[in-house]
Write an enzyme that holds these catalytic residues in place. Structure first.
Site, PDB file in Angstrom:
ATOM      1  CE  LYS A 173      -1.948  -1.521   3.730  1.00  0.00           C
ATOM      2  NZ  LYS A 173      -2.800  -1.794   4.901  1.00  0.00           N
ATOM      3  CB  THR A 204      -7.243   8.280   6.717  1.00  0.00           C
ATOM      4  OG1 THR A 204      -6.125   8.779   7.476  1.00  0.00           O
ATOM      5  CG2 THR A 204      -7.568   9.262   5.605  1.00  0.00           C
ATOM      6  N   GLY A 206      -8.329   3.627  10.366  1.00  0.00           N
ATOM      7  CA  GLY A 206      -8.941   2.345  10.042  1.00  0.00           C
ATOM      8  C   GLY A 206      -8.837   1.931   8.591  1.00  0.00           C
ATOM      9  CB  THR A 207      -7.184   3.373   5.577  1.00  0.00           C
ATOM     10  OG1 THR A 207      -5.949   3.602   6.270  1.00  0.00           O
ATOM     11  CG2 THR A 207      -7.931   4.677   5.438  1.00  0.00           C
ATOM     12  N   GLY A 208      -6.369   0.600   6.851  1.00  0.00           N
ATOM     13  CA  GLY A 208      -5.724  -0.701   6.639  1.00  0.00           C
ATOM     14  C   GLY A 208      -6.629  -1.859   7.006  1.00  0.00           C
ATOM     15  CB  CYS A 209      -8.815  -2.451   9.945  1.00  0.00           C
ATOM     16  SG  CYS A 209      -7.613  -2.134  11.253  1.00  0.00           S
TER      17      CYS A 209
END
Length: 263
Positions: A173, A204, A206-209
């Protein structure tokens, strides 16, 4: 029967990341979300004030309870905290016939450590080898492989370094780079470059989860890895656009945008 997805991750008391973000994403994408909680955090928009991991036997019992009775079509992992938890979860996933999306969570959005340094080798040698898709961000790539990405040209080198540990696919990412939000999905031979405009929204958390849960949800619905990752990228991009202020710090992405769009 509705597709079933299991998240194995930590709880975010602020509701923006972790188990809470995973289950919201799964609901929005039309699958049944289930959970194995690995740790409890005291967390809000300003950061992580405390974290307490659960005993390995509690994590194993939750996993077996869900998988043995209900079954799963995909698994997603997040915060695993310790080497003992990483190794136990890797063993459980290795014995389950379902694709696994591994988000190798190392630090929170605010820079708080969520993985013990002693657990890094277990992630490399136990967890990544059982992953269908690994979804590290640039900080996690550096933590796991020592490769520091400073430009788009470095993404291919970073992906190769992660693939060397054994996942079938990796999504590196590139959201921390400047310019467009560019991610690289590859299995070492096939490449998919996923680009989206960078939106001026600081909320932003929590984007990875959210991305990893969205990938798992699409895999559970029968999509191929490239299809699932592309659809997940679109979902997360729209969730970032709709992100909102919460508390005094960084707010979450809006997991429910798709539900309102359909309404």
């Amino acid at each position: 029967m509705i597709p079933r997805v299991l998240t194995v991750a930590g709880s975010d008391s602020g509701g923006g990341a972790g188990i809470q973000a995973d289950l919201k994403t799964m609901l929005a994408l039309g699958v049944h979300g289930m959970s194995v909680i690995t740790a409890v955090t005291a967390q809000n928009s300003l950061g992580v004030q405390g974290a307490w991991e659960l005993p390995v036997e509690a994590v194993r019992a939750q996993y077996r309870s869900v998988v043995d009775d209900i079954g799963v079509q995909a698994i997603k992992t997040g915060m695993l905290a310790s080497a003992e938890l990483v190794e136990a979860v890797a063993e459980l996933i290795g014995g389950t016939d379902a694709p696994a999306v591994v988000d190798p969570v190392g630090v929170s959005k605010h820079g708080d450590s969520l993985l013990a340094a002693s657990a890094l080798d277990s992630v490399r040698t136990k967890l990544l080898p059982v992953a269908t898709v690994a979804t590290p961000n640039l900080d996690e790539v550096a933590q796991l492989t020592g490769v520091h990405v400073e430009s788009e040209d470095d993404l291919r080198r970073a992906a190769a370094a992660v693939l060397a540990y054994g996942p079938r696919w990796v999504v590196v990412k590139g959201g921390h780079l400047s310019g467009d939000a560019l991610d690289l999905l590859t299995d070492g031979s096939e490449e998919h470059w996923l680009r989206a405009p960078r939106h001026d929204n600081r909320h932003t958390h929590g984007t990875g989860c959210t991305l990893a849960s969205a990938i798992a949800s699409q895999l559970a619905k029968g999509q191929s890895v490239p299809e699932a990752v592309a659809a997940a990228k679109e979902y997360v991009t729209a969730a970032i656009v709709a992100g909102f202020a919460l508390g005094g710090g960084i707010g979450p992405v809006d997991h429910g945008w798709a539900l309102r769009a359909r309404a």
